[in-house]
Design an enzyme around this catalytic site. Structure first.
Site, mmCIF file in Angstrom:
data_model
loop_
_atom_site.group_PDB
_atom_site.id
_atom_site.type_symbol
_atom_site.label_atom_id
_atom_site.label_comp_id
_atom_site.label_asym_id
_atom_site.label_seq_id
_atom_site.Cartn_x
_atom_site.Cartn_y
_atom_site.Cartn_z
ATOM 1 N N THR A 181 41.696 41.171 51.514
ATOM 2 C CA THR A 181 41.957 41.130 50.093
ATOM 3 C C THR A 181 40.741 41.693 49.356
ATOM 4 O OG1 THR A 181 41.143 38.863 50.009
ATOM 5 C CG2 THR A 181 43.502 39.150 50.181
ATOM 6 N N GLU A 261 41.566 35.799 37.391
ATOM 7 C CA GLU A 261 41.908 36.145 36.015
ATOM 8 C C GLU A 261 42.600 34.992 35.281
ATOM 9 O OE1 GLU A 261 42.550 40.944 36.663
ATOM 10 O OE2 GLU A 261 44.275 39.603 36.744
ATOM 11 N N ASN A 380 46.866 40.389 32.062
ATOM 12 C CA ASN A 380 47.598 41.345 32.869
ATOM 13 C C ASN A 380 48.653 42.113 32.087
ATOM 14 O OD1 ASN A 380 46.837 41.243 35.908
ATOM 15 N ND2 ASN A 380 46.674 39.134 35.174
ATOM 16 N N SER A 385 42.684 49.461 32.236
ATOM 17 C CA SER A 385 41.530 50.219 32.736
ATOM 18 C C SER A 385 40.688 49.316 33.604
ATOM 19 C CB SER A 385 40.708 50.765 31.572
ATOM 20 O OG SER A 385 40.155 49.731 30.808
#
Length: 385
Positions: A181, A261, A380, A385
């Protein structure tokens, strides 16, 4: 010093203009030897980026002189032009180092579909800058250059009697297993044969990065690489080396989990008393990928019913009416029914422990994941970028 903590390595991280922020975006790690051994594991996603396709060819003879990594663009689904970009990256690196292009690994990370003429020019310019800036103290700058949505760089070092392993990793999203990963570079000055390095890497990856399942999304660019310089001149006990490498990989995996995130909970799922380790992993992963469970944890709701519903979708051996579930040390489900009141469970701490007792054997496995938050969805949906 990350990847430059072991003897025999130099690294650099430079800004080539791939990131709109102007932050470092190209990293170079060079193995000065005397050994030039390389081992790697790659994403098992059938949709593979150009750097993966290239690096799979390079690693075949297990000889690696250097690895080049860029953030700010994945160079994935960019067609033959993108593969040529990867090839040119290796050729430019090899030319400057006076080695063979067939011994240069390449990694890219960022937005899929990014890889035009402008991208190519910046990557090649970054290679030249990076090699000019190579230093035995350059590990930290390299770790910063591979960051994308990461909020912090991830590095780790483990030392034993006369030899050292260093590592750097990037990843904050699309963290799901497939032999590897994220992007990870590991280095060691222990003296290992190629087959020994490969076996140790696969063993360590299988119980560390492969057990991190943050959002169930497998990337097209995932690669974990181990470079061996042998510069210490010490041949380690192979079991001791494998244990040390596993320790370092688990450290990096936990740092990736903590920077996932938008996450507000770092969830450790411990599956106990499964019939086999494979079934324990399957059960843990079923819970880690269950959005209802992850949303409940975000809401500090100890909804153990969602745990049982998730494990019921697996092929693992267990009796649904003989399963115990504990959350942060409080058993909320006993023998498939309610136990302690939900109000007894405090899920406000970021660290969250879920224990599942299948009562079907003696095997165990631990899966790392995160909750599903508003911030994850926002990040998300806005990512470009």
């Amino acid at each position: 010093m990350s990847v430059t903590a072991p003897q025999g390595f130099e690294a650099a991280g430079v800004a080539a203009g791939l990131k709109s922020t102007g932050k470092p975006d190209v990293a170079v790690v060079v193995n000065r030897g005397p050994r030039k051994v390389g081992a790697a594991v790659f994403t098992t996603n059938r949709a593979k980026a150009n750097p993966i396709l290239w690096s799979q060819q390079v690693i075949a003879d297990r000889t690696v002189e250097a690895i080049v990594l860029n953030s700010g663009g994945a160079n994935c689904f960019t067609g033959p032009f993108g593969f040529q970009t990867t090839h040119l990256t290796a050729e430019r690196t090899a030319e400057l180092l006076e080695v063979s292009a067939g011994d240069i690994l390449v990694c890219s990370t960022g937005l899929i579909g990014t890889g035009d003429e402008v991208f190519r020019g910046k990557v090649l310019d970054g290679v030249e800058q990076g090699i000019a800036a190579l230093s035995a103290d350059g590990g930290q700058s390299a770790a910063e250059a591979i960051m994308t949505t990461d909020t912090v760089s991830k590095t780790a070092v483990v030392s034993r009697d006369g030899w050292t392993i260093g590592g750097m990793a990037k990843g904050a999203g699309m963290l799901a297993p497939g032999l590897a990963t994220m992007l990870v570079v590991l280095t060691t000055d222990a003296d290992l044969e190629a087959a020994e390095a490969d076996a140790a890497l696969r063993s360590a990856t299988g119980v560390s990065f492969d057990r991190l399942d943050s959002d169930g999304c497998m990337s097209t660019n995932d690669q974990v690489t181990l470079l061996v310089s042998g510069a210490s001149g010490i041949r380690p006990d192979l079991e001791e080396f494998a244990a040390a490498l596993t320790e370092l990989c688990r450290d990096l995996a936990q740092k990736l989990q903590k920077d996932a995130e938008g996450a507000s909970h770092d969830i450790t799922i411990e599956v106990q008393n499964a019939a086999t380790e494979e079934e324990a992993v399957e059960v843990g992963r079923s819970v880690a990928r269950n959005n209802l469970f992850k949303a409940a944890i975000f809401g500090n709701d100890p909804n153990w019913g969602r745990v049982l519903a998730a494990i019921g979708t697996t092929s693992a051996q267990f009796d649904p009416y003989d399963v115990d579930v504990s959350m942060n040390g409080i058993r909320v489900c006993s023998a498939g029914g309610p136990d302690r009141p939900r109000e007894d469970v405090d899920l406000t701490p970021r660290a969250t422990l879920i224990e599942i007792d299948l009562k079907a054997g003696e095997a165990t496995a631990t899966i790392l994941t995160n909750d599903l938050t508003h911030d994850y969805v926002h990040e998300n949906s806005a990512y470009a970028s």
